[in-house]
Design a protein around this motif. Sequence first.
Motif, PDB file in Angstrom:
ATOM      1  N   PHE A 150       0.804  -1.217   0.000  1.00 11.20           N
ATOM      2  CA  PHE A 150       0.000   0.000   0.000  1.00 11.20           C
ATOM      3  C   PHE A 150       0.845   1.279   0.000  1.00 11.20           C
ATOM      4  N   SER A 151       2.163   1.136   0.117  1.00  8.55           N
ATOM      5  CA  SER A 151       3.019   2.318   0.050  1.00  8.55           C
ATOM      6  C   SER A 151       3.355   2.690  -1.390  1.00  8.55           C
ATOM      7  N   LYS A 152       2.900   1.852  -2.326  1.00  8.53           N
ATOM      8  CA  LYS A 152       3.160   2.084  -3.740  1.00  8.53           C
ATOM      9  C   LYS A 152       1.854   2.353  -4.476  1.00  8.53           C
ATOM     10  N   ASP A 153       1.974   2.706  -5.760  1.00 11.53           N
ATOM     11  CA  ASP A 153       0.793   2.932  -6.584  1.00 11.53           C
ATOM     12  C   ASP A 153       0.072   1.605  -6.862  1.00 11.53           C
ATOM     13  N   PRO A 154      -1.249   1.668  -7.027  1.00 13.32           N
ATOM     14  CA  PRO A 154      -2.083   2.866  -7.164  1.00 13.32           C
ATOM     15  C   PRO A 154      -2.486   3.499  -5.838  1.00 13.32           C
ATOM     16  N   TRP A 155      -2.174   2.827  -4.742  1.00 13.49           N
ATOM     17  CA  TRP A 155      -2.634   3.264  -3.423  1.00 13.49           C
ATOM     18  C   TRP A 155      -2.034   4.606  -3.014  1.00 13.49           C
ATOM     19  N   LYS A 156      -0.741   4.765  -3.259  1.00 10.98           N
ATOM     20  CA  LYS A 156      -0.068   5.995  -2.852  1.00 10.98           C
ATOM     21  C   LYS A 156      -0.616   7.208  -3.586  1.00 10.98           C
ATOM     22  N   THR A 157      -0.644   7.146  -4.907  1.00 12.57           N
ATOM     23  CA  THR A 157      -1.118   8.289  -5.696  1.00 12.57           C
ATOM     24  C   THR A 157      -2.586   8.593  -5.416  1.00 12.57           C
ATOM     25  N   THR A 197      -3.067  11.551   8.342  1.00 16.23           N
ATOM     26  CA  THR A 197      -2.524  11.861   7.022  1.00 16.23           C
ATOM     27  C   THR A 197      -2.656  10.653   6.101  1.00 16.23           C
ATOM     28  N   ALA A 198      -2.402  10.898   4.823  1.00 18.17           N
ATOM     29  CA  ALA A 198      -2.443   9.814   3.845  1.00 18.17           C
ATOM     30  C   ALA A 198      -1.444   8.723   4.204  1.00 18.17           C
ATOM     31  N   ASP A 199      -0.234   9.113   4.592  1.00 15.85           N
ATOM     32  CA  ASP A 199       0.792   8.121   4.931  1.00 15.85           C
ATOM     33  C   ASP A 199       0.397   7.304   6.161  1.00 15.85           C
ATOM     34  N   GLU A 200      -0.192   7.972   7.146  1.00 16.99           N
ATOM     35  CA  GLU A 200      -0.618   7.260   8.353  1.00 16.99           C
ATOM     36  C   GLU A 200      -1.730   6.265   8.023  1.00 16.99           C
ATOM     37  N   TYR A 201      -2.639   6.687   7.197  1.00 15.18           N
ATOM     38  CA  TYR A 201      -3.731   5.790   6.802  1.00 15.18           C
ATOM     39  C   TYR A 201      -3.198   4.577   6.049  1.00 15.18           C
ATOM     40  N   LEU A 202      -2.298   4.791   5.092  1.00 13.80           N
ATOM     41  CA  LEU A 202      -1.763   3.688   4.297  1.00 13.80           C
ATOM     42  C   LEU A 202      -0.993   2.701   5.167  1.00 13.80           C
ATOM     43  N   SER A 203      -0.309   3.200   6.186  1.00 17.59           N
ATOM     44  CA  SER A 203       0.407   2.316   7.100  1.00 17.59           C
ATOM     45  C   SER A 203      -0.567   1.441   7.882  1.00 17.59           C
ATOM     46  N   LYS A 204      -1.623   2.054   8.390  1.00 18.88           N
ATOM     47  CA  LYS A 204      -2.648   1.288   9.113  1.00 18.88           C
ATOM     48  C   LYS A 204      -3.354   0.304   8.181  1.00 18.88           C
ATOM     49  N   LEU A 205      -3.585   0.754   6.960  1.00 21.10           N
ATOM     50  CA  LEU A 205      -4.239  -0.088   5.965  1.00 21.10           C
ATOM     51  C   LEU A 205      -3.416  -1.347   5.696  1.00 21.10           C
ATOM     52  N   GLN A 206      -2.123  -1.187   5.582  1.00 17.10           N
ATOM     53  CA  GLN A 206      -1.228  -2.329   5.351  1.00 17.10           C
ATOM     54  C   GLN A 206      -1.347  -3.349   6.482  1.00 17.10           C
ATOM     55  N   SER A 207      -1.298  -2.874   7.709  1.00 18.38           N
ATOM     56  CA  SER A 207      -1.346  -3.776   8.863  1.00 18.38           C
ATOM     57  C   SER A 207      -2.680  -4.496   8.953  1.00 18.38           C
ATOM     58  N   PHE A 208      -3.767  -3.754   8.786  1.00 20.29           N
ATOM     59  CA  PHE A 208      -5.091  -4.359   8.926  1.00 20.29           C
ATOM     60  C   PHE A 208      -5.335  -5.379   7.820  1.00 20.29           C
ATOM     61  N   TYR A 209      -4.971  -5.020   6.607  1.00 21.26           N
ATOM     62  CA  TYR A 209      -5.169  -5.925   5.472  1.00 21.26           C
ATOM     63  C   TYR A 209      -4.351  -7.194   5.629  1.00 21.26           C
ATOM     64  N   ASP A 210      -3.088  -7.055   5.977  1.00 13.98           N
ATOM     65  CA  ASP A 210      -2.215  -8.219   6.124  1.00 13.98           C
ATOM     66  C   ASP A 210      -2.713  -9.153   7.232  1.00 13.98           C
ATOM     67  N   ASP A 211      -3.142  -8.578   8.344  1.00  7.69           N
ATOM     68  CA  ASP A 211      -3.675  -9.396   9.449  1.00  7.69           C
ATOM     69  C   ASP A 211      -4.977 -10.087   9.018  1.00  7.69           C
ATOM     70  N   GLY A 212      -5.827  -9.356   8.302  1.00  4.95           N
ATOM     71  CA  GLY A 212      -7.085  -9.922   7.840  1.00  4.95           C
ATOM     72  C   GLY A 212      -6.866 -11.029   6.821  1.00  4.95           C
ATOM     73  N   LYS A 213      -5.877 -10.851   5.964  1.00  4.45           N
ATOM     74  CA  LYS A 213      -5.561 -11.873   4.960  1.00  4.45           C
ATOM     75  C   LYS A 213      -5.122 -13.169   5.637  1.00  4.45           C
ATOM     76  N   LYS A 214      -4.355 -13.065   6.698  1.00  2.00           N
ATOM     77  CA  LYS A 214      -3.931 -14.261   7.434  1.00  2.00           C
ATOM     78  C   LYS A 214      -5.150 -14.991   8.000  1.00  2.00           C
ATOM     79  N   THR A 215      -6.111 -14.212   8.500  1.00  2.15           N
ATOM     80  CA  THR A 215      -7.317 -14.811   9.070  1.00  2.15           C
ATOM     81  C   THR A 215      -8.095 -15.571   8.017  1.00  2.15           C
ATOM     82  N   VAL A 216      -8.257 -14.965   6.827  1.00  2.53           N
ATOM     83  CA  VAL A 216      -8.989 -15.610   5.738  1.00  2.53           C
ATOM     84  C   VAL A 216      -8.227 -16.847   5.257  1.00  2.53           C
TER      85      VAL A 216
END
Length: 440
Positions: A244-251, A418-437
Amino acid sequence: MHRITRRRSFRAAAIATIAITAAALTGCSASGSGSDGKTFTILQYEDKTTAQGQGWQLALDIFKKKHPDVTVKFQTTSFDGFRKNAKLVLGGNKVPDVVEFNKGNADGGQLASQGLLENLDDAVKKYGWDDKVTGSMQSFAKYDQQGKAGSGNWYGIPNVGEYVTFYYNKDKFQQAGIANEPTTMAEFTTDLQKLKDAGITPISSSAAVNQGFNQMWIWYSLVSAVADRKQIDDFMFLNGKVDFSKDPWKTGTKEFQDWIDKGYVGTELGGLNYEQANVNFLSGKTGMLIWNNGVFARVKDQSSFPWGSFTLPGANMSMGSSGHLWGVPAKSANKDLAYDWINTTLSAKVQNKIGDLGGLPLAGDTAAISDPVTKAYTERFDQVVKDDTLTFYPDYPVPGFLDFIQNNMSAMSNGNETADEYLSKLQSFYDDGKKTVDQG
């Protein structure tokens, strides 16, 4: 995708809704139906004023005439009410016979993998539903044993498609000196500034933590604008690593923050839900509204100003999907009636009724739509489906994602993140959720 402003009030309302539903279902014996099999319960959450809601009222009339010896209970709950209590409703001893449910790994996938929904493969084959629901519209109707969408067995059947557009007030555009619909992102952002300079809130939006969907849709539309098919599918169907630190998410997220900072989406959005955003646009207070076809008939019938609509100009892909799904609870006592109900909603008469109202039916005849505005709106959807450029909705991939995204949309909109703070949280939540699935 319905709350009042305060979270506590919404939760109370949602609990009350489910309580009423449960009480109503208690009145039925074994598994939600009469012991003689003559009571049939439908549980859904579409507003009866929408194209889909009106289509289902027609389906109800047809179904009742076809089954005169059946007492049909057509019960309505709320989207969030059912989504948050689906396991309770479907896991009890008294359940409805057919239900509308939200698609995606976070909702439908969990219900399917936990055995709460009936496998519909045999019904799909018998009724030929796979000839009506085709291509990308099948993506969230199927789930594997882990509850991942895109493959496996059929557990839900959509009636309609959805895609997100910008509805716009032509009078407001003229007032701001905008003569034509924008055709590029540069033209669009220039027009946003023109509206702002003219004292007009460019886009009617919302960011309440419950039902404040507009900001999420703006954010994901901006991500979709610079995405490709593989990037979206990797994210949506949990294929490999998503950075999520890269495009398309970053832009996309940086652009979203820029729109917030420049006032293009209004202010004090944390206290607004999507219905309030709709009303602000329909009352002529804003230049545009981002929403899907669920509001098309309402804009067409209720707006007192000339209007138009367009997808995000210059975007690679557009936000949209199949509609919510009909499913048959595993404990339904009237499965054959449930299949017939679903088949009725996919009949030509019902589908063309939905189409006439701009509801984007999956089995309707676009050529038969008489109103030119509605026909053009539907043809545009048909084209994005044909081009395979729909990016679905961002809350589908992992459990709890909708609540997580809405909370962070509210924080960004209020200037607390901020956008960067959101993307960092997004990465963590998504990765943890993916492990659960992945663990099932």
